[in-house]
Design an enzyme around this catalytic site. Sequence first.
Site, PDB file in Angstrom:
ATOM      1  N   ASP A  49       0.875  -1.175   0.000  1.00 12.07           N
ATOM      2  CA  ASP A  49       0.000   0.000   0.000  1.00 12.07           C
ATOM      3  C   ASP A  49       0.910   1.223   0.000  1.00 12.07           C
ATOM      4  O   ASP A  49       1.745   1.382   0.901  1.00 12.07           O
ATOM      5  CB  ASP A  49      -0.892  -0.044   1.250  1.00 12.07           C
ATOM      6  CG  ASP A  49      -1.926   1.070   1.257  1.00 12.07           C
ATOM      7  OD1 ASP A  49      -1.688   2.126   0.635  1.00 12.07           O
ATOM      8  OD2 ASP A  49      -2.966   0.873   1.908  1.00 12.07           O
TER       9      ASP A  49
ATOM     10  N   PHE B  82       3.236   3.738 -11.474  1.00 18.68           N
ATOM     11  CA  PHE B  82       1.893   3.867 -12.048  1.00 18.68           C
ATOM     12  C   PHE B  82       0.809   3.777 -10.980  1.00 18.68           C
ATOM     13  O   PHE B  82      -0.367   3.974 -11.284  1.00 18.68           O
ATOM     14  CB  PHE B  82       1.659   2.772 -13.106  1.00 18.68           C
ATOM     15  CG  PHE B  82       2.400   2.993 -14.396  1.00 18.68           C
ATOM     16  CD1 PHE B  82       1.891   3.856 -15.359  1.00 18.68           C
ATOM     17  CD2 PHE B  82       3.598   2.350 -14.654  1.00 18.68           C
ATOM     18  CE1 PHE B  82       2.564   4.069 -16.553  1.00 18.68           C
ATOM     19  CE2 PHE B  82       4.288   2.549 -15.849  1.00 18.68           C
ATOM     20  CZ  PHE B  82       3.764   3.412 -16.798  1.00 18.68           C
ATOM     21  N   GLY B  83       1.160   3.436  -9.763  1.00 16.13           N
ATOM     22  CA  GLY B  83       0.148   3.223  -8.721  1.00 16.13           C
ATOM     23  C   GLY B  83      -0.488   4.511  -8.244  1.00 16.13           C
ATOM     24  O   GLY B  83       0.149   5.565  -8.219  1.00 16.13           O
TER      25      GLY B  83
ATOM     26  N   TYR C 248      -7.359  15.752  -8.875  1.00 17.31           N
ATOM     27  CA  TYR C 248      -6.478  14.691  -9.400  1.00 17.31           C
ATOM     28  C   TYR C 248      -5.302  15.321 -10.168  1.00 17.31           C
ATOM     29  O   TYR C 248      -4.136  14.967  -9.938  1.00 17.31           O
ATOM     30  CB  TYR C 248      -7.314  13.776 -10.296  1.00 17.31           C
ATOM     31  CG  TYR C 248      -6.534  12.885 -11.221  1.00 17.31           C
ATOM     32  CD1 TYR C 248      -5.751  11.846 -10.727  1.00 17.31           C
ATOM     33  CD2 TYR C 248      -6.611  13.057 -12.609  1.00 17.31           C
ATOM     34  CE1 TYR C 248      -5.049  11.017 -11.594  1.00 17.31           C
ATOM     35  CE2 TYR C 248      -5.925  12.220 -13.474  1.00 17.31           C
ATOM     36  CZ  TYR C 248      -5.140  11.208 -12.965  1.00 17.31           C
ATOM     37  OH  TYR C 248      -4.448  10.381 -13.815  1.00 17.31           O
TER      38      TYR C 248
ATOM     39  N   LYS D 244      -1.113  15.356  -9.471  1.00 15.50           N
ATOM     40  CA  LYS D 244      -0.063  14.989 -10.432  1.00 15.50           C
ATOM     41  C   LYS D 244       0.955  16.130 -10.580  1.00 15.50           C
ATOM     42  O   LYS D 244       2.146  15.880 -10.776  1.00 15.50           O
ATOM     43  CB  LYS D 244      -0.697  14.638 -11.786  1.00 15.50           C
ATOM     44  CG  LYS D 244      -1.542  13.365 -11.758  1.00 15.50           C
ATOM     45  CD  LYS D 244      -0.708  12.133 -11.439  1.00 15.50           C
ATOM     46  CE  LYS D 244      -1.504  10.844 -11.546  1.00 15.50           C
ATOM     47  NZ  LYS D 244      -0.712   9.643 -11.252  1.00 15.50           N
TER      48      LYS D 244
ATOM     49  N   SER E 113      -4.126   9.294 -23.076  1.00 19.03           N
ATOM     50  CA  SER E 113      -5.114   8.242 -22.814  1.00 19.03           C
ATOM     51  C   SER E 113      -4.519   6.914 -23.275  1.00 19.03           C
ATOM     52  O   SER E 113      -4.494   6.634 -24.472  1.00 19.03           O
ATOM     53  CB  SER E 113      -6.404   8.514 -23.601  1.00 19.03           C
ATOM     54  OG  SER E 113      -6.881   9.828 -23.358  1.00 19.03           O
TER      55      SER E 113
HETATM   56  P1  NAI Z   1      -5.754   2.305 -12.758  1.00 20.66           P
HETATM   57  O1  NAI Z   1      -6.665   3.012 -11.826  1.00 20.66           O
HETATM   58  O2  NAI Z   1      -6.320   1.257 -13.638  1.00 20.66           O
HETATM   59  O3  NAI Z   1      -4.566   1.639 -11.922  1.00 20.66           O
HETATM   60  C1  NAI Z   1      -3.996   2.248 -10.792  1.00 20.66           C
HETATM   61  C2  NAI Z   1      -3.525   1.160  -9.861  1.00 20.66           C
HETATM   62  O4  NAI Z   1      -3.026   1.793  -8.670  1.00 20.66           O
HETATM   63  C3  NAI Z   1      -4.658   0.201  -9.430  1.00 20.66           C
HETATM   64  O5  NAI Z   1      -4.325  -1.133  -9.740  1.00 20.66           O
HETATM   65  C4  NAI Z   1      -4.769   0.422  -7.958  1.00 20.66           C
HETATM   66  O6  NAI Z   1      -5.063  -0.768  -7.197  1.00 20.66           O
HETATM   67  C5  NAI Z   1      -3.390   0.971  -7.583  1.00 20.66           C
HETATM   68  N1  NAI Z   1      -3.470   1.714  -6.332  1.00 20.66           N
HETATM   69  C6  NAI Z   1      -4.457   2.568  -5.928  1.00 20.66           C
HETATM   70  N2  NAI Z   1      -4.245   2.939  -4.665  1.00 20.66           N
HETATM   71  C7  NAI Z   1      -3.111   2.321  -4.247  1.00 20.66           C
HETATM   72  C8  NAI Z   1      -2.400   2.296  -3.036  1.00 20.66           C
HETATM   73  N3  NAI Z   1      -2.811   2.966  -1.958  1.00 20.66           N
HETATM   74  N4  NAI Z   1      -1.285   1.561  -2.959  1.00 20.66           N
HETATM   75  C9  NAI Z   1      -0.858   0.845  -4.045  1.00 20.66           C
HETATM   76  N5  NAI Z   1      -1.484   0.808  -5.212  1.00 20.66           N
HETATM   77  C10 NAI Z   1      -2.609   1.538  -5.318  1.00 20.66           C
HETATM   78  O7  NAI Z   1      -4.998   3.406 -13.605  1.00 20.66           O
HETATM   79  P2  NAI Z   1      -4.239   3.246 -14.990  1.00 20.66           P
HETATM   80  O8  NAI Z   1      -5.159   3.655 -16.057  1.00 20.66           O
HETATM   81  O9  NAI Z   1      -3.574   1.935 -15.062  1.00 20.66           O
HETATM   82  O10 NAI Z   1      -3.143   4.395 -14.845  1.00 20.66           O
HETATM   83  C11 NAI Z   1      -1.905   4.140 -14.221  1.00 20.66           C
HETATM   84  C12 NAI Z   1      -1.274   5.464 -13.834  1.00 20.66           C
HETATM   85  O11 NAI Z   1      -1.147   6.292 -14.964  1.00 20.66           O
HETATM   86  C13 NAI Z   1      -2.095   6.251 -12.807  1.00 20.66           C
HETATM   87  O12 NAI Z   1      -1.201   6.874 -11.908  1.00 20.66           O
HETATM   88  C14 NAI Z   1      -2.817   7.284 -13.637  1.00 20.66           C
HETATM   89  O13 NAI Z   1      -3.071   8.453 -12.902  1.00 20.66           O
HETATM   90  C15 NAI Z   1      -1.812   7.520 -14.758  1.00 20.66           C
HETATM   91  N6  NAI Z   1      -2.481   7.933 -15.991  1.00 20.66           N
HETATM   92  C16 NAI Z   1      -3.186   7.026 -16.723  1.00 20.66           C
HETATM   93  C17 NAI Z   1      -3.795   7.411 -17.905  1.00 20.66           C
HETATM   94  C18 NAI Z   1      -4.492   6.433 -18.790  1.00 20.66           C
HETATM   95  O14 NAI Z   1      -4.867   6.822 -19.894  1.00 20.66           O
HETATM   96  N7  NAI Z   1      -4.684   5.169 -18.409  1.00 20.66           N
HETATM   97  C19 NAI Z   1      -3.752   8.816 -18.353  1.00 20.66           C
HETATM   98  C20 NAI Z   1      -3.004   9.683 -17.476  1.00 20.66           C
HETATM   99  C21 NAI Z   1      -2.388   9.237 -16.354  1.00 20.66           C
HETATM  100  C1  15L Z   2      -6.205  10.256 -16.963  1.00 20.19           C
HETATM  101  O1  15L Z   2      -5.397  10.879 -16.274  1.00 20.19           O
HETATM  102  C2  15L Z   2      -6.913   9.074 -16.447  1.00 20.19           C
HETATM  103  O2  15L Z   2      -6.093   8.295 -15.592  1.00 20.19           O
HETATM  104  C3  15L Z   2      -7.480   8.180 -17.513  1.00 20.19           C
HETATM  105  O3  15L Z   2      -8.435   7.305 -16.923  1.00 20.19           O
HETATM  106  C4  15L Z   2      -8.117   8.983 -18.658  1.00 20.19           C
HETATM  107  O4  15L Z   2      -9.244   9.630 -18.181  1.00 20.19           O
HETATM  108  C5  15L Z   2      -7.109   9.965 -19.193  1.00 20.19           C
HETATM  109  O5  15L Z   2      -6.554  10.774 -18.173  1.00 20.19           O
HETATM  110  C6  15L Z   2      -7.686  10.899 -20.266  1.00 20.19           C
HETATM  111  O6  15L Z   2      -7.558  12.112 -20.144  1.00 20.19           O
HETATM  112  O7  15L Z   2      -8.221  10.390 -21.235  1.00 20.19           O
END
Ligand code: NAI
Ligand code: 15L
Length: 264
Positions: free
Chosen positions: A50, A70-71, A135, A139, A164
Site C-alpha cells: 500500500d 503507475f500506482g 487529481y 499529479k 489516454s
Molecule cells: P488504474 O486506476 O487502472 O490503476 C492504478 C492502480 O493503482 C490500481 O491497480 C490500484 O489498485 C493501484 N493503487 C491505488 N491505490 C493504491 C495504493 N494505496 N497503494 C498501491 N497501489 C494503489 O490506472 P491506470 O489507467 O492503469 O493508470 C496508471 C497510472 O497512470 C495512474 O497513476 C494514472 O493516474 C496515470 N495515468 C493514466 C492514464 C491512462 O490513460 N490510463 C492517463 C493519465 C495518467
Molecule cells: C487520466 O489521467 C486518467 O487516468 C485516464 O483514466 C483517462 O481519463 C485519461 O486521463 C484521459 O484524459 O483520457
Amino acid sequence: MQQVLMTGAAGGIGTLLRPLLPELGVRLRLSDVTDPQVPPAAGEDWAMADLTDFEAVARVVAGMDAILHFGGISTENRADLIHEINVKGTYNLYEAARKAGVKRILFASSNHVIGFHPRESRIDAEAEIRPDSLYGVSKAYGEALAKYYWLKFGIESLLLRIGSCFPEPKDRRMMATWMSDRDMLRLIGTMLTVPRLGCPVVYGVSNNRESWWDNGKAAYLGWQPQDSSERFAAKFADFVPGDPDDPAVKFQGGGFAKAGHYED
Ligand code: NAI
Ligand code: 15L
C-alpha cells in the site's frame, strides 16, 4: 540485469504492459495494493504494498535500480483520498527510493496537469500548469516532488503526462490523446537505457493526426512514437462536434475540465 519495480501493476496500464515488459530484458517486480486482474504468470515477482504505508513501500523498493510508478488514484476522487494516496503515497515512493539508492523513476503524471489549456493551443513541456481537477493538482505535486529529488539528490525522473493509454480510443477526444501500449513500452525502454535522462516532461501520446502536445524539448531522448490513433478513425465517422464553448469540448482535459468540484 536491471531490477525494475512497477507500482500499480494490477491497473489498466499495468495489465496492458505486463505481457510486453519481458521484451525489455530487465528483472521486474510488480506491485499493487490489490490482486492482479490476470493471475501472475510463472516467474512474475508480485509484491503487495500500500503506497500509504512507508515501511511496505520501502520493502518493495529495496534492491531496485529503477521504478515505473503507475500506482495511485487515476481519476477525480475525494480530496482526502487523493491526498493520502497520490500525495503522501508518491512522497513515500520517492523517499523510499532515495534511501534505497534508486537511480531512475518514471512518474505517471497526466494530461490533467494542463487540462485547462484550450485545444487550439499546441503546448510543450514549459506550458503553464493548469490543472482541471484535484487529481490533476496531485499529479502537478508529483512532478514538483520528482523535480526536487532530481535537483537535490540527482534521482532522474521521466515526468510522463499520459494522454489516454487504453487498448483503443474510447471517444473522439482520445483520437488526439491516445497512446498505444507499444509506444509506452518503447518509451519505458528509452527511459531505462538512455545515457542521460535528467528530469524531462514528456507528453505520453502516439503519433496521432490531431495533436495538442509538442515533445520537442525532450527530443534528446530519441523517443519517437510509432503508432497512431488514425487506424480507429472509422469508429468516429459519425461524430457530431459539440458546442465549442462547452468546457468538455473547449479544453484539453475534456470531461475533467467540465466536471464540478468533487465535494465529500
Ligand atoms: P488504474 O486506476 O487502472 O490503476 C492504478 C492502480 O493503482 C490500481 O491497480 C490500484 O489498485 C493501484 N493503487 C491505488 N491505490 C493504491 C495504493 N494505496 N497503494 C498501491 N497501489 C494503489 O490506472 P491506470 O489507467 O492503469 O493508470 C496508471 C497510472 O497512470 C495512474 O497513476 C494514472 O493516474 C496515470 N495515468 C493514466 C492514464 C491512462 O490513460 N490510463 C492517463 C493519465 C495518467
Ligand atoms: C487520466 O489521467 C486518467 O487516468 C485516464 O483514466 C483517462 O481519463 C485519461 O486521463 C484521459 O484524459 O483520457
